[in-house]
Design a protein around this motif. Structure first.
Motif, mmCIF file in Angstrom:
data_model
loop_
_atom_site.group_PDB
_atom_site.id
_atom_site.type_symbol
_atom_site.label_atom_id
_atom_site.label_comp_id
_atom_site.label_asym_id
_atom_site.label_seq_id
_atom_site.Cartn_x
_atom_site.Cartn_y
_atom_site.Cartn_z
ATOM 1 N N ILE A 28 13.854 -79.724 -54.436
ATOM 2 C CA ILE A 28 13.673 -78.932 -53.332
ATOM 3 C C ILE A 28 15.075 -79.093 -52.435
ATOM 4 O O ILE A 28 15.622 -79.832 -52.295
ATOM 5 C CB ILE A 28 12.815 -80.011 -52.565
ATOM 6 C CG1 ILE A 28 11.423 -80.125 -53.169
ATOM 7 C CG2 ILE A 28 12.250 -79.231 -51.199
ATOM 8 C CD1 ILE A 28 10.376 -81.313 -52.558
ATOM 9 N N ARG A 29 15.375 -77.710 -52.137
ATOM 10 C CA ARG A 29 16.453 -77.554 -51.461
ATOM 11 C C ARG A 29 15.822 -77.325 -49.861
ATOM 12 O O ARG A 29 14.936 -76.486 -49.782
ATOM 13 C CB ARG A 29 17.298 -76.417 -52.054
ATOM 14 C CG ARG A 29 18.625 -76.189 -51.354
ATOM 15 C CD ARG A 29 19.469 -75.403 -52.523
ATOM 16 N NE ARG A 29 20.727 -74.897 -51.765
ATOM 17 C CZ ARG A 29 21.814 -75.712 -51.433
ATOM 18 N NH1 ARG A 29 21.802 -76.962 -51.386
ATOM 19 N NH2 ARG A 29 22.724 -75.126 -50.497
ATOM 20 N N ALA A 30 16.712 -77.886 -49.057
ATOM 21 C CA ALA A 30 16.140 -78.019 -47.651
ATOM 22 C C ALA A 30 17.498 -78.351 -46.542
ATOM 23 O O ALA A 30 18.343 -78.504 -47.094
ATOM 24 C CB ALA A 30 15.101 -78.982 -47.484
ATOM 25 N N ARG A 31 17.023 -78.275 -45.505
ATOM 26 C CA ARG A 31 18.062 -78.467 -44.531
ATOM 27 C C ARG A 31 17.342 -79.138 -43.417
ATOM 28 O O ARG A 31 16.119 -78.941 -43.022
ATOM 29 C CB ARG A 31 18.668 -77.055 -43.736
ATOM 30 C CG ARG A 31 19.820 -77.469 -42.718
ATOM 31 C CD ARG A 31 20.120 -76.084 -41.895
ATOM 32 N NE ARG A 31 20.363 -74.997 -42.669
ATOM 33 C CZ ARG A 31 21.595 -74.432 -43.022
ATOM 34 N NH1 ARG A 31 22.614 -75.207 -42.496
ATOM 35 N NH2 ARG A 31 21.845 -73.526 -43.673
ATOM 36 N N TRP A 32 17.902 -80.311 -42.938
ATOM 37 C CA TRP A 32 17.281 -80.938 -41.874
ATOM 38 C C TRP A 32 17.327 -80.310 -40.475
ATOM 39 O O TRP A 32 18.572 -80.072 -40.166
ATOM 40 C CB TRP A 32 17.971 -82.357 -41.531
ATOM 41 C CG TRP A 32 17.988 -83.538 -42.712
ATOM 42 C CD1 TRP A 32 18.851 -83.975 -43.264
ATOM 43 C CD2 TRP A 32 16.826 -83.988 -43.093
ATOM 44 N NE1 TRP A 32 18.678 -84.864 -44.139
ATOM 45 C CE2 TRP A 32 17.019 -84.996 -44.219
ATOM 46 C CE3 TRP A 32 15.352 -83.826 -42.801
ATOM 47 C CZ2 TRP A 32 16.110 -85.713 -44.947
ATOM 48 C CZ3 TRP A 32 14.232 -84.640 -43.612
ATOM 49 C CH2 TRP A 32 14.822 -85.622 -44.780
ATOM 50 N N PRO A 33 16.539 -80.235 -39.692
ATOM 51 C CA PRO A 33 16.543 -79.361 -38.409
ATOM 52 C C PRO A 33 17.123 -80.338 -37.318
ATOM 53 O O PRO A 33 17.329 -81.457 -37.498
ATOM 54 C CB PRO A 33 14.898 -79.194 -38.164
ATOM 55 C CG PRO A 33 14.307 -80.183 -39.065
ATOM 56 C CD PRO A 33 15.029 -80.553 -39.998
ATOM 57 N N GLU A 34 17.700 -79.567 -36.159
ATOM 58 C CA GLU A 34 17.857 -80.610 -35.162
ATOM 59 C C GLU A 34 16.467 -81.118 -34.699
ATOM 60 O O GLU A 34 15.956 -80.567 -34.260
ATOM 61 C CB GLU A 34 18.451 -79.566 -34.283
ATOM 62 C CG GLU A 34 19.842 -79.269 -34.488
ATOM 63 C CD GLU A 34 20.763 -80.181 -34.687
ATOM 64 O OE1 GLU A 34 20.890 -81.146 -34.105
ATOM 65 O OE2 GLU A 34 21.630 -79.930 -35.489
ATOM 66 N N CYS A 35 16.586 -82.593 -34.707
ATOM 67 C CA CYS A 35 15.406 -83.297 -34.111
ATOM 68 C C CYS A 35 15.934 -84.636 -33.957
ATOM 69 O O CYS A 35 16.906 -85.096 -34.408
ATOM 70 C CB CYS A 35 14.274 -83.207 -35.306
ATOM 71 S SG CYS A 35 14.644 -83.582 -36.797
ATOM 72 N N ARG A 36 14.880 -85.614 -33.427
ATOM 73 C CA ARG A 36 15.260 -86.921 -33.177
ATOM 74 C C ARG A 36 15.131 -87.792 -34.434
ATOM 75 O O ARG A 36 15.842 -88.588 -34.565
ATOM 76 C CB ARG A 36 14.359 -87.419 -31.998
ATOM 77 C CG ARG A 36 14.549 -88.951 -31.817
ATOM 78 C CD ARG A 36 15.623 -89.120 -30.951
ATOM 79 N NE ARG A 36 14.995 -89.540 -29.499
ATOM 80 C CZ ARG A 36 15.467 -89.513 -28.247
ATOM 81 N NH1 ARG A 36 16.581 -88.818 -28.296
ATOM 82 N NH2 ARG A 36 14.610 -89.899 -27.294
ATOM 83 N N ASP A 69 27.506 -77.238 -46.354
ATOM 84 C CA ASP A 69 26.779 -76.151 -45.697
ATOM 85 C C ASP A 69 25.511 -76.485 -45.073
ATOM 86 O O ASP A 69 24.635 -75.709 -44.481
ATOM 87 C CB ASP A 69 26.445 -74.976 -46.578
ATOM 88 C CG ASP A 69 25.631 -75.427 -47.693
ATOM 89 O OD1 ASP A 69 25.076 -76.514 -47.675
ATOM 90 O OD2 ASP A 69 25.182 -74.404 -48.542
ATOM 91 N N GLY A 70 25.100 -77.901 -44.983
ATOM 92 C CA GLY A 70 24.161 -78.447 -44.309
ATOM 93 C C GLY A 70 22.984 -78.473 -45.188
ATOM 94 O O GLY A 70 22.102 -79.128 -44.603
#
Length: 122
Positions: A28-36, A69-70
């Motif tokens: 699974i390729r993903a990116r963490w969102p801006e979140c707590r 690239d995040g």
């Protein structure tokens, strides 16, 4: 009236089943969102996490190896393919991949997933 949900209003959740053969890996390729707070973990049919005392069954922002690239790649497989961000299935062919994001700021990008031969990852 009549509309009732049991999830927190300030959280975003996503869940999907997997079914893997003994030589398969779910990548699974993903990116963490801006979140707590953010995490991905494996659950059984009863919505219980796998045994985190015996192996890595979840990742969070601090424990994830992220590309420049995040983006990052989560590898879900029965055995360790020798790559970062491996989560063990504990040999279970079926499970649930559960994503949790607390206080997300903006949209959460949809991860991209594919099943590949585990030996192709080394």
């Amino acid at each position: 009236p009549g509309a009732h949900a049991l999830a927190a209003a300030d959280a975003a959740y996503s869940m999907s089943p997997y079914l893997l053969g003994p030589d398969d890996a779910l990548v699974i390729r993903a990116r963490w969102p801006e979140c707590r707070c953010a995490s991905v973990s494996l659950w059984n049919r009863q919505l219980q996490t796998f045994d985190y005392l015996r192996g890595t069954v979840s990742l969070n922002r601090a424990s994830t190896v992220v590309d420049d690239d995040g983006w990052f790649r989560v590898v879900i497989a029965h055995r360790d393919p020798g790559v970062p961000n491996w989560i063990t299935t504990e040999g279970r062919p079926f499970g649930l991949v559960f994503w949790r994001f607390m206080l997300p700021e903006g949209p959460v990008e949809t991860p991209v997933a594919e099943v590949v031969p585990v030996d192709s990852l080394a």
